[in-house]
Write a protein that holds these residues in place. Structure first.
Motif, PDB file in Angstrom:
ATOM      1  N   ALA A 166       0.883  -1.369  -0.026  1.00  0.00           N
ATOM      2  CA  ALA A 166       0.002  -0.043   0.130  1.00  0.00           C
ATOM      3  C   ALA A 166       0.869   1.046  -0.092  1.00  0.00           C
ATOM      4  CB  ALA A 166      -0.731  -0.018   1.041  1.00  0.00           C
ATOM      5  N   LEU A 167       1.927   1.403   0.800  1.00  0.00           N
ATOM      6  CA  LEU A 167       2.926   2.420   0.793  1.00  0.00           C
ATOM      7  C   LEU A 167       3.664   2.593  -0.558  1.00  0.00           C
ATOM      8  CD1 LEU A 167       4.516   2.129   4.335  1.00  0.00           C
ATOM      9  CD2 LEU A 167       2.881   3.683   3.667  1.00  0.00           C
ATOM     10  N   LEU A 168       3.877   1.710  -1.136  1.00  0.00           N
ATOM     11  CA  LEU A 168       4.485   1.727  -2.592  1.00  0.00           C
ATOM     12  C   LEU A 168       3.619   2.352  -3.346  1.00  0.00           C
ATOM     13  CD1 LEU A 168       6.695  -1.661  -2.680  1.00  0.00           C
ATOM     14  CD2 LEU A 168       7.622   0.727  -2.291  1.00  0.00           C
ATOM     15  N   LYS A 225      10.338   3.709   7.750  1.00  0.00           N
ATOM     16  CA  LYS A 225      11.125   4.231   6.847  1.00  0.00           C
ATOM     17  C   LYS A 225      10.590   4.730   5.781  1.00  0.00           C
ATOM     18  CE  LYS A 225      15.928   3.690   5.009  1.00  0.00           C
ATOM     19  NZ  LYS A 225      15.677   3.836   3.647  1.00  0.00           N
ATOM     20  N   LEU A 226       9.925   3.555   5.093  1.00  0.00           N
ATOM     21  CA  LEU A 226       9.242   3.694   3.781  1.00  0.00           C
ATOM     22  C   LEU A 226       8.276   5.040   3.992  1.00  0.00           C
ATOM     23  CD1 LEU A 226       8.960   2.830   0.777  1.00  0.00           C
ATOM     24  CD2 LEU A 226       7.308   1.177   1.608  1.00  0.00           C
ATOM     25  N   ALA A 227       7.321   5.020   5.034  1.00  0.00           N
ATOM     26  CA  ALA A 227       6.363   5.903   5.138  1.00  0.00           C
ATOM     27  C   ALA A 227       6.933   7.356   5.200  1.00  0.00           C
ATOM     28  CB  ALA A 227       5.455   5.643   6.364  1.00  0.00           C
ATOM     29  N   LEU A 228       7.940   7.368   5.986  1.00  0.00           N
ATOM     30  CA  LEU A 228       8.547   8.822   6.117  1.00  0.00           C
ATOM     31  C   LEU A 228       9.149   9.485   4.893  1.00  0.00           C
ATOM     32  CD1 LEU A 228      10.120   8.283   9.843  1.00  0.00           C
ATOM     33  CD2 LEU A 228       8.166   9.359   9.207  1.00  0.00           C
ATOM     34  N   GLU A 229      10.137   8.470   4.020  1.00  0.00           N
ATOM     35  CA  GLU A 229      10.405   8.894   2.957  1.00  0.00           C
ATOM     36  C   GLU A 229       9.432   9.372   1.725  1.00  0.00           C
ATOM     37  OE1 GLU A 229      12.354   5.281   1.357  1.00  0.00           O
ATOM     38  OE2 GLU A 229      14.304   5.888   2.916  1.00  0.00           O
ATOM     39  N   LYS A 230       8.029   8.779   1.842  1.00  0.00           N
ATOM     40  CA  LYS A 230       7.079   8.975   0.951  1.00  0.00           C
ATOM     41  C   LYS A 230       6.174  10.052   1.774  1.00  0.00           C
ATOM     42  CE  LYS A 230       5.591   5.776  -1.607  1.00  0.00           C
ATOM     43  NZ  LYS A 230       6.127   5.866  -2.967  1.00  0.00           N
ATOM     44  N   HIS A 231       6.537  10.726   2.787  1.00  0.00           N
ATOM     45  CA  HIS A 231       5.718  11.283   3.754  1.00  0.00           C
ATOM     46  C   HIS A 231       4.129  10.885   3.620  1.00  0.00           C
ATOM     47  CE1 HIS A 231       5.329  15.144   5.859  1.00  0.00           C
ATOM     48  NE2 HIS A 231       4.277  15.474   5.332  1.00  0.00           N
ATOM     49  N   GLU A 257      -6.592  15.250   8.790  1.00  0.00           N
ATOM     50  CA  GLU A 257      -7.109  16.755   8.362  1.00  0.00           C
ATOM     51  C   GLU A 257      -6.327  17.738   8.726  1.00  0.00           C
ATOM     52  OE1 GLU A 257     -11.361  19.347   8.533  1.00  0.00           O
ATOM     53  OE2 GLU A 257     -11.023  17.713   9.863  1.00  0.00           O
ATOM     54  N   ALA A 258      -5.672  18.011   9.863  1.00  0.00           N
ATOM     55  CA  ALA A 258      -4.728  18.884  10.221  1.00  0.00           C
ATOM     56  C   ALA A 258      -3.410  18.865   9.686  1.00  0.00           C
ATOM     57  CB  ALA A 258      -4.738  18.761  11.840  1.00  0.00           C
ATOM     58  N   ARG A 259      -3.037  17.626   9.023  1.00  0.00           N
ATOM     59  CA  ARG A 259      -1.949  17.450   8.494  1.00  0.00           C
ATOM     60  C   ARG A 259      -0.723  17.436   9.582  1.00  0.00           C
ATOM     61  NH1 ARG A 259      -5.031  16.022   5.221  1.00  0.00           N
ATOM     62  NH2 ARG A 259      -5.039  16.105   2.744  1.00  0.00           N
ATOM     63  N   ASP A 260      -1.247  16.874  10.519  1.00  0.00           N
ATOM     64  CA  ASP A 260      -0.242  16.869  11.975  1.00  0.00           C
ATOM     65  C   ASP A 260       0.851  15.646  11.835  1.00  0.00           C
ATOM     66  OD1 ASP A 260       1.248  17.045  14.341  1.00  0.00           O
ATOM     67  OD2 ASP A 260      -0.801  17.325  15.507  1.00  0.00           O
ATOM     68  N   TYR A 261       1.711  15.799  10.972  1.00  0.00           N
ATOM     69  CA  TYR A 261       2.623  14.688  10.860  1.00  0.00           C
ATOM     70  C   TYR A 261       3.564  14.621  11.979  1.00  0.00           C
ATOM     71  CZ  TYR A 261       5.045  11.583   7.471  1.00  0.00           C
ATOM     72  OH  TYR A 261       5.483  10.373   6.857  1.00  0.00           O
ATOM     73  N   ALA A 262       3.779  15.488  12.610  1.00  0.00           N
ATOM     74  CA  ALA A 262       4.708  15.174  13.852  1.00  0.00           C
ATOM     75  C   ALA A 262       3.911  14.215  14.931  1.00  0.00           C
ATOM     76  CB  ALA A 262       4.848  16.605  14.505  1.00  0.00           C
TER      77      ALA A 262
END
Length: 332
Positions: free
Chosen positions: A85-87, A110-116, A295-300
Motif C-alpha cells: 500500500a505504501l509503495l 522508513k518507507l512511510a517517512l520517505e514518501k511522507h 485533516e490538520a496534516r499533523d505529521y509530527a
C-alpha cells in the motif's frame, strides 16, 4: 478521508465497521477480501453501504477512491499488505500488532517517512480520553514504585485449540499467541507512559504447538518493575494498578477499553473516579483522532505515535525470543 477495509474477520465485523458508523469524518469506500471470503465481504458491503468489493488487491490500490487502507488481516501479513500500500502511495491504519518483527516495523516506518505518508497503529487505549487523563495525573503519584497489569480473557477459540484445531490466534506460523494479541495492550499502556524498559523477560505457558497461550512479562525500569500478565487460556478480573510514593491509580476493567480509573493520594481518604471516554464503542476515539490528525496534516503527532509502536514491537520481540517462541517469519 476515504478508507478501504482489508479483511472480513472479527476485528472488522465487530470492531472497525460498527465504530466507523459513528465517524462521519471517514468514508468507507471499499472492502477487500480473499476470493474465498468474497461472499462475506459482499454481505458486509450491503450491511454498511460500502460501494465497492475487491478481491484483487492491486486493483484496489489503483483506485482513486482510496486514500487509506485499514489492515485488519492476520498478524503475519500486516507487513506485506502495508508495504504494498505504501509503495502505491496509500496511507495506512494498521491493526495491532503493527507487524511480526521489529525489522518489519522499521522498514515500514522508513518507507512511510520517505514518501511522507501516514501510518497510524490502531491501539485503542492510546487514543482514549481516559488514557490522556491518566498521563496527566501520573505526576500526582510521585515516584512510581510498582506497576501491575492483567488482561486475561478466555479465548472463544481456545476450546477448539484444546481439541487440536489451530486457528490464527494460536498459530506461531501466523504470528499468533497471547503476547502479540492480548498482552500487547499492557505493553502499549506501560510503554506509552514510561517509554522503553531497560530489560524485559517473558515467562509464558506454552501450548502443544509452541505458542504462548498465556504469559507474564517483567519490564525493568530504573526505579520500578512492571508486571504484565496476558492470558487467552483463562480469565480473571482485569485491571492495571500503579503505585507511587504519593498515591495510587487503578484502571478498572480491560486495558484495551480503559472504561474507568480511580486515583487516591496519601493523606486523603478520598478515591476519585474518572470516566471520560465519550463513546460506547472503544474504537470510535481512535478513528476520530486519526481523521483529525490527517485533516490538520499533523505529521509530527503521527511520528510520535510511530515511536511508541516501534518500542512496543521491539520489546515484544525481545520478550518472545527470550522465551524461545518461534514465528513463521523467523524461519525465512
Amino acid at each position: 478521508m476515504k478508507l478501504a477495509i482489508l479483511g472480513t474477520g472479527f476485528i472488522v465485523k465487530e470492531g472497525a465497521l460498527p465504530a466507523l458508523r459513528e465517524v462521519p469524518e471517514i468514508e468507507v469506500t471499499a472492502i477487500f477480501a480473499r476470493p474465498r471470503s468474497k461472499s462475506v465481504a459482499e454481505g458486509l458491503a450491503v450491511q454498511y453501504g460500502i460501494p465497492k468489493v475487491y478481491t484483487d488487491y492491486d486493483e484496489l490500490l489503483a483506485s482513486g477512491d482510496v486514500e487509506f487502507v485499514y489492515v485488519g488481516l492476520t498478524n503475519s501479513v500486516h507487513y506485506e499488505y502495508a508495504k504494498k500500500a505504501l509503495l502505491a502511495g496509500k496511507h495506512i491504519i494498521m491493526e495491532k500488532p503493527f507487524a511480526s518483527t521489529a525489522a518489519e516495523v522499521q522498514e515500514l516506518v522508513k518507507l512511510a517517512l520517505e514518501k511522507h505518508l501516514y501510518i497510524f497503529e490502531a491501539v485503542t487505549l492510546l487514543h482514549l480520553p481516559n488514557f490522556h487523563a491518566i498521563r496527566e495525573r501520573l505526576a500526582d503519584l510521585g515516584k512510581i514504585t510498582a506497576v501491575m497489569a492483567n488482561y486475561s480473557q478466555y479465548s472463544s477459540r481456545y476450546d477448539r485449540y484444546l481439541k487440536g484445531e489451530v486457528l490464527p490466534a494460536f498459530d506461531p506460523e501466523l504470528s499468533g499467541g497471547a503476547l502479540y494479541d492480548i498482552n500487547i495492550y499492557n505493553l502499549n499502556f506501560i510503554i506509552g507512559l514510561f517509554g522503553a524498559p531497560q530489560a524485559v523477560t517473558y515467562e509464558p505457558n506454552i501450548g502443544f504447538n509452541g505458542i504462548d497461550t498465556s504469559g507474564t512479562l517483567l519490564l525493568k525500569y530504573q526505579d520500578f518493575t512492571a508486571v504484565a500478565l496476558g492470558a487467552k487460556d483463562s480469565e480473571s478480573p482485569c485491571f492495571i494498578t500503579m503505585q507511587g510514593e504519593k498515591g495510587w491509580l487503578r484502571v478498572l476493567g480491560a486495558p484495551n477499553a480503559l472504561a474507568a480509573f480511580e486515583v487516591s493520594l496519601h493523606g486523603s481518604r478520598t478515591v476519585t473516579r474518572y470516566e471520560l471516554n465519550r463513546y460506547p464503542h472503544r474504537m470510535v476515539h481512535e478513528f476520530k483522532e486519526f481523521a483529525a490528525l490527517y485533516e490538520a496534516r499533523d505529521y509530527a503527532a503521527m511520528e510520535a505515535g510511530l515511536k511508541v509502536s516501534q518500542v512496543v514491537l521491539e520489546t515484544a520481540e525481545r520478550a518472545r525470543k527470550d522465551a524461545g517462541i518461534v514465528f513463521g517469519c523467523d524461519k525465512q
